[in-house]
Each structure stands twice: as structure tokens, then as C-alpha cells.
Scaffold this motif. Structure first.
Motif, PDB file in Angstrom:
ATOM      1  N   ILE A 178     -10.133   0.281   2.187  1.00 20.75           N
ATOM      2  CA  ILE A 178      -9.099  -0.650   1.754  1.00 20.75           C
ATOM      3  C   ILE A 178      -7.861  -0.504   2.647  1.00 20.75           C
ATOM      4  O   ILE A 178      -7.229   0.557   2.664  1.00 20.75           O
ATOM      5  CB  ILE A 178      -8.689  -0.391   0.291  1.00 20.75           C
ATOM      6  N   PRO A 179      -7.492  -1.545   3.409  1.00 17.17           N
ATOM      7  CA  PRO A 179      -6.291  -1.468   4.248  1.00 17.17           C
ATOM      8  C   PRO A 179      -5.033  -1.655   3.406  1.00 17.17           C
ATOM      9  O   PRO A 179      -4.869  -2.679   2.729  1.00 17.17           O
ATOM     10  CB  PRO A 179      -6.483  -2.614   5.248  1.00 17.17           C
ATOM     11  N   LEU A 180      -4.155  -0.661   3.433  1.00 12.95           N
ATOM     12  CA  LEU A 180      -2.958  -0.664   2.595  1.00 12.95           C
ATOM     13  C   LEU A 180      -1.788  -0.051   3.353  1.00 12.95           C
ATOM     14  O   LEU A 180      -1.993   0.723   4.304  1.00 12.95           O
ATOM     15  CB  LEU A 180      -3.192   0.170   1.330  1.00 12.95           C
ATOM     16  N   PRO A 181      -0.563  -0.342   2.925  1.00 10.95           N
ATOM     17  CA  PRO A 181       0.568   0.429   3.454  1.00 10.95           C
ATOM     18  C   PRO A 181       0.344   1.917   3.155  1.00 10.95           C
ATOM     19  O   PRO A 181      -0.148   2.279   2.080  1.00 10.95           O
ATOM     20  CB  PRO A 181       1.762  -0.132   2.675  1.00 10.95           C
ATOM     21  N   GLU A 182       0.699   2.771   4.098  1.00 13.87           N
ATOM     22  CA  GLU A 182       0.425   4.199   3.934  1.00 13.87           C
ATOM     23  C   GLU A 182       1.107   4.761   2.685  1.00 13.87           C
ATOM     24  O   GLU A 182       0.555   5.650   2.020  1.00 13.87           O
ATOM     25  CB  GLU A 182       0.876   4.958   5.179  1.00 13.87           C
ATOM     26  N   SER A 183       2.266   4.238   2.340  1.00  9.89           N
ATOM     27  CA  SER A 183       2.971   4.724   1.155  1.00  9.89           C
ATOM     28  C   SER A 183       2.177   4.450  -0.118  1.00  9.89           C
ATOM     29  O   SER A 183       2.169   5.269  -1.053  1.00  9.89           O
ATOM     30  CB  SER A 183       4.353   4.073   1.063  1.00  9.89           C
ATOM     31  N   VAL A 184       1.495   3.315  -0.183  1.00  6.56           N
ATOM     32  CA  VAL A 184       0.680   2.983  -1.351  1.00  6.56           C
ATOM     33  C   VAL A 184      -0.516   3.937  -1.441  1.00  6.56           C
ATOM     34  O   VAL A 184      -0.859   4.429  -2.530  1.00  6.56           O
ATOM     35  CB  VAL A 184       0.201   1.518  -1.280  1.00  6.56           C
ATOM     36  N   ILE A 185      -1.146   4.201  -0.301  1.00  8.93           N
ATOM     37  CA  ILE A 185      -2.283   5.126  -0.279  1.00  8.93           C
ATOM     38  C   ILE A 185      -1.868   6.497  -0.803  1.00  8.93           C
ATOM     39  O   ILE A 185      -2.556   7.102  -1.646  1.00  8.93           O
ATOM     40  CB  ILE A 185      -2.855   5.244   1.150  1.00  8.93           C
ATOM     41  N   LEU A 186      -0.736   6.997  -0.331  1.00 11.51           N
ATOM     42  CA  LEU A 186      -0.283   8.329  -0.753  1.00 11.51           C
ATOM     43  C   LEU A 186       0.074   8.353  -2.232  1.00 11.51           C
ATOM     44  O   LEU A 186      -0.164   9.362  -2.914  1.00 11.51           O
ATOM     45  CB  LEU A 186       0.908   8.766   0.106  1.00 11.51           C
ATOM     46  N   ASP A 187       0.609   7.243  -2.747  1.00 12.06           N
ATOM     47  CA  ASP A 187       0.905   7.178  -4.180  1.00 12.06           C
ATOM     48  C   ASP A 187      -0.384   7.282  -5.000  1.00 12.06           C
ATOM     49  O   ASP A 187      -0.413   7.944  -6.049  1.00 12.06           O
ATOM     50  CB  ASP A 187       1.621   5.865  -4.514  1.00 12.06           C
ATOM     51  N   VAL A 188      -1.450   6.651  -4.529  1.00 12.49           N
ATOM     52  CA  VAL A 188      -2.732   6.714  -5.239  1.00 12.49           C
ATOM     53  C   VAL A 188      -3.307   8.126  -5.178  1.00 12.49           C
ATOM     54  O   VAL A 188      -3.748   8.679  -6.198  1.00 12.49           O
ATOM     55  CB  VAL A 188      -3.732   5.696  -4.644  1.00 12.49           C
ATOM     56  N   LEU A 189      -3.289   8.725  -4.007  1.00  9.66           N
ATOM     57  CA  LEU A 189      -3.902  10.045  -3.838  1.00  9.66           C
ATOM     58  C   LEU A 189      -3.144  11.142  -4.568  1.00  9.66           C
ATOM     59  O   LEU A 189      -3.737  12.158  -4.968  1.00  9.66           O
ATOM     60  CB  LEU A 189      -4.017  10.385  -2.348  1.00  9.66           C
ATOM     61  N   THR A 190      -1.854  10.975  -4.717  1.00 11.72           N
ATOM     62  CA  THR A 190      -1.056  11.994  -5.404  1.00 11.72           C
ATOM     63  C   THR A 190      -0.925  11.723  -6.897  1.00 11.72           C
ATOM     64  O   THR A 190      -0.228  12.448  -7.611  1.00 11.72           O
ATOM     65  CB  THR A 190       0.354  12.096  -4.779  1.00 11.72           C
ATOM     66  N   GLY A 191      -1.595  10.676  -7.382  1.00 16.03           N
ATOM     67  CA  GLY A 191      -1.613  10.415  -8.816  1.00 16.03           C
ATOM     68  C   GLY A 191      -0.440   9.629  -9.353  1.00 16.03           C
ATOM     69  O   GLY A 191      -0.307   9.455 -10.565  1.00 16.03           O
ATOM     70  N   LYS A 192       0.408   9.132  -8.476  1.00 15.58           N
ATOM     71  CA  LYS A 192       1.546   8.336  -8.949  1.00 15.58           C
ATOM     72  C   LYS A 192       1.114   6.948  -9.406  1.00 15.58           C
ATOM     73  O   LYS A 192       1.800   6.315 -10.213  1.00 15.58           O
ATOM     74  CB  LYS A 192       2.594   8.216  -7.838  1.00 15.58           C
ATOM     75  N   ARG A 193      -0.009   6.479  -8.856  1.00 16.29           N
ATOM     76  CA  ARG A 193      -0.526   5.169  -9.228  1.00 16.29           C
ATOM     77  C   ARG A 193      -2.029   5.255  -9.387  1.00 16.29           C
ATOM     78  O   ARG A 193      -2.697   6.068  -8.737  1.00 16.29           O
ATOM     79  CB  ARG A 193      -0.204   4.118  -8.157  1.00 16.29           C
ATOM     80  N   ASP A 194      -2.552   4.393 -10.244  1.00 14.01           N
ATOM     81  CA  ASP A 194      -4.002   4.273 -10.370  1.00 14.01           C
ATOM     82  C   ASP A 194      -4.485   3.251  -9.341  1.00 14.01           C
ATOM     83  O   ASP A 194      -3.823   2.239  -9.093  1.00 14.01           O
ATOM     84  CB  ASP A 194      -4.378   3.807 -11.777  1.00 14.01           C
ATOM     85  N   GLU A 195      -5.639   3.531  -8.775  1.00 19.54           N
ATOM     86  CA  GLU A 195      -6.191   2.637  -7.759  1.00 19.54           C
ATOM     87  C   GLU A 195      -6.317   1.204  -8.264  1.00 19.54           C
ATOM     88  O   GLU A 195      -6.070   0.243  -7.523  1.00 19.54           O
ATOM     89  CB  GLU A 195      -7.561   3.168  -7.327  1.00 19.54           C
TER      90      GLU A 195
END
Length: 278
Positions: free
Chosen positions: A139-156
Motif C-alpha cells: 500500500i503506497p502511503l505517506p511515510e508518517s501514516v505508515i509509522l502511525d499504523v506500525l506504532t499502533g496510533k492508527r488501525d490499518e
């Protein structure tokens, strides 16, 4: 041979020549490779000579022969991007692998694909596209969004179609590997899917390229892909301290790759940059 002597032999360590006999019909090169990877137990005798564990030699031989047998029986496949009409096939594969269908997630992914159709590469039966054997989602995304998902700040599943990037503009892209599913009878097919993704990006280079691949492994197939690509663990800075994110990985394609698949891909990119097609 009685049961007791058989047990003693399987628990024993033997010489190199005897180990090679036990490893047949596989050859010496394959044996030495598995020894270097520490997949065959070894120890030294009193004189310093290396001995090899009978049980691990036989177990590795049987595992490799079983794998070769699966490769011989692999179905003929084609690789292509998952289209909306392929969703039933991918859901059927999910059912085979996980014993359930992720209908809610499928609706989210379908909305993403309407924004960018180059998200999930799959391997289909060459004679019947309704049968899907493997797929990988990037999934191509802004890097900040990816890091938010991986660190649990957001659900995929909270990612909106507006956040999905298209590949319309030249430049570098970061992608989130959010799924890797393969039929349990044909695990080697995941490599064909990886190769097909590489071929797509080779055609885009140098105008467009992937800079980093991020992944979060929540399944055995995901872990297999992470191992194949030698993805490194992801660390983030929190309170002036580097914290390792559990089950999160990253691969920087500018770096020296440990994975043979990625090295081969990087070599093709360099060759295209040196000798661009006319």
C-alpha cells in the motif's frame, strides 16, 4: 537392526562421508550449505574432527525432498494485479488459509484499489483465474501514516482512500506490506509474486521507485515473506530512546540487501540505469 540399535544410530554423530551417504540423493553442495546455515547439528570429537548429527541430517534431507516434490507439483500460474472481480478468489484463499473470510477488510481494500489498482499482486491458476494461490499487498502511503499504523496510533482499516497514493507522479514511494497470503500446499509461489512486483517496478525505474518497504507480520505467511526479503526490525525514537516495534519491519532499498531476491532486483535497476532502453 533392532529397535534399540536404530535409536542409538539416529541419536549418533557420524563422519562427513557417512553423513553424505545419509543425505543422498541430495548432493554435497546442498549438504555443506545446510551445515553453514547451522541447520544440521555438528560437534567435534576429541581430535577436533567435525561430526554430524544423524537425526538432523535425515530430517533435513526429508524436508528438502518434500519441498522439491511440492515444486514439481506446482500448478501453472499467471501473475497479475488483483482486480475488483478477483475479490471472491482472494477471499476463497483467505478461507483456505485462515478458515474465515475478511469481508469487512475486503470492502476497505476495494475502496483503496479504486484509488490505485496497483496495490495487490497475485498468482492465479493459469487456466482459471477464479483460483488464487497467493497474493501480496503493498500500500503506497505517506511515510508518517505508515509509522502511525506500525506504532499502533492508527488501525490499518482507518486508512482512507484519500490517503492512498497513486503512482501518477515521478519520485520515490514508501509502501506498507499489509498482507502476504499463500496456499499452504504451494508456499514457493510467494516468490513468483515477489518477482512479478519487482518486474513492475523495474519498468517504472528510474522515473518512479520504491524507497522503503514497511511490514507488520501478523501471520506465518507474513513472517515467511519478511524472512525471504531479510527485512530488518523497525526502531523508532521515543523519549530520546530507540524503541523496537514488535512484529514491525523495514527494508531500505538504497542499502545493501542480504536477500538474494532483493539483490537481484537492485542489480537489474543498476543495469537499467547504466544501459537504459532506447
Amino acid at each position: 537392526m533392532n529397535r534399540r540399535s536404530h535409536q542409538e544410530e539416529t541419536d549418533a554423530f557420524v563422519s562427513f562421508s557417512r553423513a553424505l551417504e545419509l543425505f543422498k540423493p541430495l548432493n554435497k553442495n546442498a549438504f555443506n550449505y545446510r551445515v553453514r546455515k547451522k541447520e544440521i547439528a555438528t560437534k567435534e570429537d576429541e581430535s577436533g574432527k567435525t561430526l554430524y548429527g544423524v537425526q538432523s541430517v535425515i530430517a533435513m534431507r526429508n524436508s528438502l525432498l518434500k519441498r522439491l516434490s511440492r515444486i514439481d507439483k506446482q500448478p501453472e500460474v499467471i501473475t497479475d494485479w488483483l482486480q475488483p472481480t478477483d475479490i471472491p478468489a482472494s477471499l476463497a484463499l483467505d478461507q483456505t488459509v485462515y478458515h474465515e473470510m475478511y469481508l469487512a477488510e475486503a470492502e476497505v481494500y476495494m475502496a483503496w484499489r479504486r484509488k490505485n489498482p496497483y496495490i495487490s499482486m497475485a498468482a492465479f491458476d493459469a487456466r482459471d483465474r477464479r483460483t488464487c494461490y497467493a497474493y501480496i499487498g503493498l500500500i503506497p502511503l505517506p511515510e508518517s501514516v505508515i509509522l502511525d499504523v506500525l506504532t499502533g496510533k492508527r488501525d490499518e482499516k482507518e486508512i482512507t482512500p484519500d490517503e492512498i497514493l497513486t503512482y501518477d507522479q515521478p519520485g520515490e514511494y514508501c509502501v506498507l506490506a499489509n498482507s502476504a497470503v499463500v496456499h499452504p500446499d504451494y508456499p514457493e509461489l510467494i516468490s513468483k509474486v515477489i518477482d512479478a512486483i519487482g518486474e513492475y517496478w523495474l519498468k517504472q525505474y528510474p522515473e518512479k521507485r520504491i524507497k522503503r518497504i514497511y511490514a507488520q507480520t501478523v501471520s506465518e505467511d507474513g513472517r515467511i515473506m519478511a524472512q525471504k526479503l531479510y527485512l530488518g526490525p523497525l526502531y523508532v525514537l521515543q523519549d530520546q530512546e530507540l524503541i523496537k516495534i514488535e512484529d514491525a519491519y523495514v527494508l531500505d532499498l538504497d542499502g545493501v540487501a542480504a536477500s538474494r531476491i532483493i539483490r537481484r532486483f537492485q542489480e537489474k535497476l543498476r543495469a537499467k540505469a547504466t544501459y537504459p532502453s532506447k
